[in-house]
Enzyme design. Structure first.
Site, short mmCIF file in Angstrom:
data_model
loop_
_atom_site.label_atom_id
_atom_site.label_comp_id
_atom_site.label_asym_id
_atom_site.label_seq_id
_atom_site.Cartn_x
_atom_site.Cartn_y
_atom_site.Cartn_z
N SER A 20 0.82 -1.22 0.00
CA SER A 20 0.00 0.00 0.00
C SER A 20 0.86 1.27 0.00
CB SER A 20 -0.99 0.00 1.17
OG SER A 20 -0.31 0.13 2.39
N ARG A 72 22.01 -15.12 3.32
CA ARG A 72 21.57 -13.73 3.22
C ARG A 72 22.46 -12.95 2.26
NH1 ARG A 72 18.24 -11.26 6.46
NH2 ARG A 72 18.34 -12.79 8.11
N LEU A 100 18.93 -6.43 6.04
CA LEU A 100 19.84 -6.24 4.91
C LEU A 100 21.29 -6.37 5.36
CD1 LEU A 100 17.93 -3.13 3.61
CD2 LEU A 100 18.03 -5.36 2.45
N ASN A 114 13.43 3.99 4.26
CA ASN A 114 12.54 2.97 4.85
C ASN A 114 11.43 3.66 5.61
OD1 ASN A 114 11.70 0.33 5.64
ND2 ASN A 114 12.63 0.65 7.65
N HIS A 116 8.95 2.95 8.97
CA HIS A 116 8.84 2.05 10.13
C HIS A 116 7.67 2.52 11.00
CE1 HIS A 116 10.16 -0.83 13.12
NE2 HIS A 116 9.90 0.10 14.03
N LEU A 151 19.88 -1.61 12.34
CA LEU A 151 18.48 -1.95 12.02
C LEU A 151 17.53 -0.88 12.57
CD1 LEU A 151 16.50 -4.12 10.85
CD2 LEU A 151 16.36 -5.01 13.18
N GLN A 178 -1.44 3.76 9.47
CA GLN A 178 -1.20 3.53 8.04
C GLN A 178 -1.71 4.68 7.17
OE1 GLN A 178 -1.92 -0.33 6.07
NE2 GLN A 178 0.28 -0.25 5.67
N GLN A 180 -1.41 7.67 7.89
CA GLN A 180 -0.29 8.64 7.92
C GLN A 180 0.89 8.17 7.08
OE1 GLN A 180 -0.88 11.55 9.14
NE2 GLN A 180 -2.89 10.77 9.73
N GLU A 181 1.11 6.85 7.05
CA GLU A 181 2.21 6.32 6.23
C GLU A 181 2.04 6.78 4.79
OE1 GLU A 181 2.55 2.05 6.57
OE2 GLU A 181 2.81 2.15 8.74
C1 GRF Z 1 3.86 -0.70 6.91
O1 GRF Z 1 3.16 -0.71 8.11
C2 GRF Z 1 5.24 -0.16 7.11
O2 GRF Z 1 5.31 0.81 8.11
C3 GRF Z 1 6.00 -1.38 7.52
O3 GRF Z 1 5.45 -2.43 6.77
C4 GRF Z 1 4.12 -2.11 6.41
C5 GRF Z 1 4.01 -2.20 4.93
O4 GRF Z 1 2.71 -2.03 4.46
N1 GRF Z 1 7.41 -1.19 7.29
P1 GRF Z 1 2.44 -2.01 2.89
O5 GRF Z 1 3.04 -3.30 2.32
O6 GRF Z 1 3.10 -0.80 2.31
O7 GRF Z 1 0.96 -2.00 2.75
#
Ligand code: GRF
Length: 220
Positions: A20, A72, A100, A114, A116, A151, A178, A180-181
Site C-alpha cells: 500500500s 543472506r 539487509l 525505509n 517504520h 536496524l 497507516q 499517515q504512512e
Molecule cells: C507498513 O506498516 C510499514 O510501516 C512497515 O510495513 C508495512 C508495509 O505495508 N514497514 P504495505 O506493504 O506498504 O501495505
C-alpha cells in the site's frame, strides 16, 4: 543528493506484502506531484498483493524469492544486481521484511529510505503497535528514515504522530498509523527527488539544515 537531471527520478521499490505504501508513492508520481517514476517493484515473496498493485499501475515487477538462496549474502548480491538493472536514483523499502547486509546498505547509502511504524528510536523491530499499546503510550506513529547499517537506526526524516485511544486495538491503531504512512512516505520521496534531502556523516539534512533527531514532525 540526486544530481540534477532532465529525466524523472528513477525509483525502485522493494516490497514483501501488501504494497500500500508503494501504491501511495505510485499515485503521487502519477498525479505528477513529483518528477519521479517507479521503474521497478521487486518482491522477495511470490504472489503477494503488492505485485498485483504494481501491475495495475503498469509498473514492471519481479520476484526474487529469498528462499531460493542459501545465505543472506547471496540473496543480497542478487538483489543488488536486480536493482541495478534499473539504474535507480532512489531505493525505497516499503514493507520489505528482510534484514539487509552491510554490503547492501553501503551500496545505496544516502539513497535508501525505509518506513517504520513507530516513533523511532522507539520500538525498533516488530510488533510496534502491540508494544505501544502495552506500554500505555498516549501517542504513537510512523517514521520515514534513511537506512544505515543499524536496524531501524538511520537518521529520521519525517514522523507523523497519532493519538492512542483508550479503546484502541492493534488493528485500529495500525489503521490510524497507516493513513499517515501514505501521507508521509510520498512527501519524503518527493523531497529526495527534488534534491532537498541528504544524508551526510550519518545525519539527515533538509534544505541543508540538519534535521532534529525525530525528523520533521507532523501532528494529527
Ligand atoms: C507498513 O506498516 C510499514 O510501516 C512497515 O510495513 C508495512 C508495509 O505495508 N514497514 P504495505 O506493504 O506498504 O501495505
Amino acid at each position: 543528493m540526486r544530481e540534477e537531471k532532465a529525466e524523472p527520478a528513477r525509483i525502485v521499490v522493494l516490497i514483501s506484502g501488501s504494497g500500500s505504501n508503494m501504491q501511495a508513492i505510485a499515485e503521487a508520481c502519477q498525479k505528477q506531484n513529483m518528477d519521479a517514476e517507479i521503474v521497478a517493484v521487486i518482491s522477495n515473496r511470490p504472489g503477494v498483493p503488492g505485485l498485483e498493485r504494481a501491475q495495475q499501475f503498469d509498473i514492471p515487477n519481479e520476484v526474487l524469492d529469498h528462499t531460493s538462496f542459501a545465505t543472506r549474502e547471496e540473496f543480497d548480491i542478487n538483489l543488488i544486481r536486480a536493482i541495478d538493472e534499473h539504474s535507480p536514483d532512489l531505493v525505497v523499502l516499503a514493507g520489505f521484511m528482510r534484514i539487509l547486509t552491510s554490503e547492501f546498505v553501503r551500496r545505496y547509502k544516502g539513497r535508501l529510505l525505509n518506513i517504520h511504524p513507530s516513533l523511532l528510536p522507539k520500538y525498533k523491530g516488530l510488533h510496534t503497535h502491540k508494544r505501544a499499546l502495552e506500554a500505555g503510550d498516549k501517542e504513537h506513529g510512523v517514521t520515514v528514515h534513511f537506512v544505515s547499517e543499524d536496524l531501524d537506526g538511520g537518521p529520521n526524516i519525517i514522523q507523523a504522530v497519532v493519538p492512542v485511544l483508550d479503546d484502541d486495538s492493534e488493528t485500529t491503531l495500525q489503521s490510524r498509523v497507516q493513513i499517515q504512512e501514505h501521507i508521509i512516505y510520498p512527501i519524503a520521496v518527493k523531497w529526495f527527488t527534488e534534491g532537498r534531502l541528504t544524508m551526510l556523516k550519518g545525519d539527515a539534512y533538509f534544505d541543508n539544515q540538519a534535521l532534529p533527531e525525530s525528523g520533521l514532525q507532523l501532528n494529527h
